[in-house]
Design a protein around this motif. Sequence first.
Motif, PDB file in Angstrom:
ATOM      1  N   ASN A  16       0.918  -1.425   0.132  1.00 46.38           N
ATOM      2  CA  ASN A  16      -0.450   0.055  -0.119  1.00 46.38           C
ATOM      3  C   ASN A  16       0.934   1.348  -0.187  1.00 46.38           C
ATOM      4  O   ASN A  16       0.433   2.586   0.687  1.00 46.38           O
ATOM      5  N   SER A  17       1.768   0.400  -0.131  1.00 46.89           N
ATOM      6  CA  SER A  17       3.157   2.254   0.082  1.00 46.89           C
ATOM      7  C   SER A  17       4.098   1.824  -0.953  1.00 46.89           C
ATOM      8  O   SER A  17       4.404   0.750  -0.518  1.00 46.89           O
ATOM      9  N   VAL A  18       5.171   3.317  -1.089  1.00 45.71           N
ATOM     10  CA  VAL A  18       6.191   2.897  -1.897  1.00 45.71           C
ATOM     11  C   VAL A  18       7.092   2.526  -1.021  1.00 45.71           C
ATOM     12  O   VAL A  18       8.479   1.186  -1.292  1.00 45.71           O
ATOM     13  N   ALA A  19       7.357   2.786   0.157  1.00 46.07           N
ATOM     14  CA  ALA A  19       7.842   2.141   1.721  1.00 46.07           C
ATOM     15  C   ALA A  19       7.909   0.691   1.489  1.00 46.07           C
ATOM     16  O   ALA A  19       9.360   0.068   1.047  1.00 46.07           O
ATOM     17  N   GLU A  20       6.719   0.254   1.380  1.00 47.88           N
ATOM     18  CA  GLU A  20       6.180  -1.253   1.637  1.00 47.88           C
ATOM     19  C   GLU A  20       7.371  -1.824   0.468  1.00 47.88           C
ATOM     20  O   GLU A  20       8.419  -3.069   0.506  1.00 47.88           O
ATOM     21  N   LYS A  21       6.689  -1.067  -0.364  1.00 51.81           N
ATOM     22  CA  LYS A  21       7.715  -1.979  -2.194  1.00 51.81           C
ATOM     23  C   LYS A  21       8.711  -1.942  -2.086  1.00 51.81           C
ATOM     24  O   LYS A  21       9.601  -2.941  -1.901  1.00 51.81           O
ATOM     25  N   ARG A  22       9.774  -0.996  -1.596  1.00 56.29           N
ATOM     26  CA  ARG A  22      11.155  -0.607  -1.079  1.00 56.29           C
ATOM     27  C   ARG A  22      11.647  -1.657  -0.597  1.00 56.29           C
ATOM     28  O   ARG A  22      12.049  -2.209  -0.490  1.00 56.29           O
ATOM     29  N   ALA A  23      10.857  -2.160   0.899  1.00 54.72           N
ATOM     30  CA  ALA A  23      11.207  -2.828   1.447  1.00 54.72           C
ATOM     31  C   ALA A  23      11.496  -4.090   1.156  1.00 54.72           C
ATOM     32  O   ALA A  23      11.960  -5.096   1.265  1.00 54.72           O
ATOM     33  N   LEU A  24      10.515  -4.391   0.807  1.00 49.30           N
ATOM     34  CA  LEU A  24      10.336  -5.665  -0.148  1.00 49.30           C
ATOM     35  C   LEU A  24      11.319  -6.224  -0.848  1.00 49.30           C
ATOM     36  O   LEU A  24      11.360  -7.198  -1.059  1.00 49.30           O
ATOM     37  N   THR A  25      11.281  -4.990  -2.172  1.00 46.30           N
ATOM     38  CA  THR A  25      12.461  -5.383  -3.295  1.00 46.30           C
ATOM     39  C   THR A  25      13.494  -5.699  -2.509  1.00 46.30           C
ATOM     40  O   THR A  25      14.779  -6.446  -3.040  1.00 46.30           O
ATOM     41  N   THR A  26      14.046  -4.490  -1.299  1.00 52.47           N
ATOM     42  CA  THR A  26      15.258  -5.302  -0.541  1.00 52.47           C
ATOM     43  C   THR A  26      16.016  -6.183  -0.187  1.00 52.47           C
ATOM     44  O   THR A  26      16.636  -6.419  -0.417  1.00 52.47           O
ATOM     45  N   LEU A  27      14.553  -7.198   0.260  1.00 51.15           N
ATOM     46  CA  LEU A  27      14.600  -8.321   1.176  1.00 51.15           C
ATOM     47  C   LEU A  27      14.464  -8.684  -0.023  1.00 51.15           C
ATOM     48  O   LEU A  27      16.218  -9.909  -0.284  1.00 51.15           O
ATOM     49  N   LEU A  28      14.689  -8.939  -1.483  1.00 56.41           N
ATOM     50  CA  LEU A  28      14.489  -9.788  -2.817  1.00 56.41           C
ATOM     51  C   LEU A  28      16.028  -9.585  -3.250  1.00 56.41           C
ATOM     52  O   LEU A  28      16.584 -10.573  -3.592  1.00 56.41           O
ATOM     53  N   ASN A  29      16.678  -8.668  -3.159  1.00 52.29           N
ATOM     54  CA  ASN A  29      17.910  -8.927  -3.697  1.00 52.29           C
ATOM     55  C   ASN A  29      19.012  -8.912  -2.832  1.00 52.29           C
ATOM     56  O   ASN A  29      20.060  -8.794  -3.802  1.00 52.29           O
ATOM     57  N   GLN A  30      18.852  -9.059  -1.423  1.00 48.32           N
ATOM     58  CA  GLN A  30      19.540  -9.358  -0.658  1.00 48.32           C
ATOM     59  C   GLN A  30      19.537 -10.352  -0.235  1.00 48.32           C
ATOM     60  O   GLN A  30      20.315 -11.134   1.091  1.00 48.32           O
ATOM     61  N   ALA A  31      18.343 -11.422  -0.462  1.00 52.23           N
ATOM     62  CA  ALA A  31      18.344 -12.963   0.129  1.00 52.23           C
ATOM     63  C   ALA A  31      18.795 -13.545  -1.267  1.00 52.23           C
ATOM     64  O   ALA A  31      19.426 -13.827  -1.774  1.00 52.23           O
ATOM     65  N   ASP A  32      20.003 -15.044  -0.809  1.00 52.73           N
ATOM     66  CA  ASP A  32      20.452 -15.794  -0.671  1.00 52.73           C
ATOM     67  C   ASP A  32      18.561 -17.234  -1.645  1.00 52.73           C
ATOM     68  O   ASP A  32      18.576 -17.868  -1.307  1.00 52.73           O
ATOM     69  N   LEU A  33      19.506 -16.508  -2.816  1.00 54.10           N
ATOM     70  CA  LEU A  33      18.292 -17.762  -3.314  1.00 54.10           C
ATOM     71  C   LEU A  33      18.317 -18.532  -4.371  1.00 54.10           C
ATOM     72  O   LEU A  33      19.757 -18.223  -4.809  1.00 54.10           O
ATOM     73  N   ASP A  34      17.930 -19.725  -4.051  1.00 50.02           N
ATOM     74  CA  ASP A  34      18.151 -20.736  -4.668  1.00 50.02           C
ATOM     75  C   ASP A  34      18.506 -20.319  -6.515  1.00 50.02           C
ATOM     76  O   ASP A  34      17.427 -20.128  -6.928  1.00 50.02           O
ATOM     77  N   SER A  35      19.866 -20.496  -7.149  1.00 48.15           N
ATOM     78  CA  SER A  35      19.834 -20.343  -8.492  1.00 48.15           C
ATOM     79  C   SER A  35      19.385 -20.683  -9.726  1.00 48.15           C
ATOM     80  O   SER A  35      18.830 -20.759 -11.129  1.00 48.15           O
ATOM     81  N   SER A  36      18.144 -22.585  -8.920  1.00 47.16           N
ATOM     82  CA  SER A  36      18.089 -23.104 -10.139  1.00 47.16           C
ATOM     83  C   SER A  36      16.249 -23.237 -10.371  1.00 47.16           C
ATOM     84  O   SER A  36      15.754 -23.632 -11.070  1.00 47.16           O
TER      85      SER A  36
END
Length: 252
Positions: A16-36
């Motif tokens: 519901n806000s740009v701030a929440e979107k930014r926080a979610l994006t930061t979480l995904l960008n910094q996460a260790d994700l399975d590359s497969s």
Amino acid sequence: MPRQFFVGGNFKMNPNSVAEKRALTTLLNQADLDSSVEVVVAPPALYLLPLKELIRKEIQVAAQNCYFKESGAFTGEISPLQLKDAGIPYVILGHSERRTLFHETSEVVAQKTKAALAASLSVILCIGETLEQRETNQTTKVCSEQLQAAVDLLKEADWSKIVIAYEPVWAIGTGKVATSKQAQDTHADIRTFIASAVSPAVAQATRIIYGGSVNKGNCKELSTQPDVDGFLVGGASLKPEFVDIINATQKK
């Protein structure tokens, strides 16, 4: 050849806000994700382009809907060609909320699917039954009929750009989840239908993902089922546990 695991995050009308979107994006960008794993996130249309610029390149962005016309006087709609021009590779079509709240028929969903594919988009095609239909043993019939509308309009080659999302309506946002056996049985029935209605080769290659209150607690068991090729995640895609769902197939 094994099917690549697929995890989609459907943000629906959130955040519901740009701030929440930014926080979610930061979480995904910094996460260790399975590359497969192929990962796709679907924000509200307002955030499609900014999110595409901010999100790590390994994560693709999807629209939550599109119309079946290329352009014209259709206020409030987005065309497949506009999505293609904007560099958006995926679109979700036929979600149960579109079918129930906005009265989209399977025939309309099929038209949208054909138009999206014609614009070189990939489609996450949603199907699923209500609780009443489940309790009266109509699950296979309902899913087959919803898919048949698309089969009637598409060519065999089109299915290479479709991911089928089985989302039992009774399990979306309710906290109820199909058991791993229920999910596997239904996915197997869907694959059998595709083998008959399109071809065995398409059935074997097409990814069928599960959606319906998927979370950190149930994703691992669901991911072990042979015909469950991933997830379409709703509410949990807005939380840190989305990372755990993406990594559900990792052995630790």
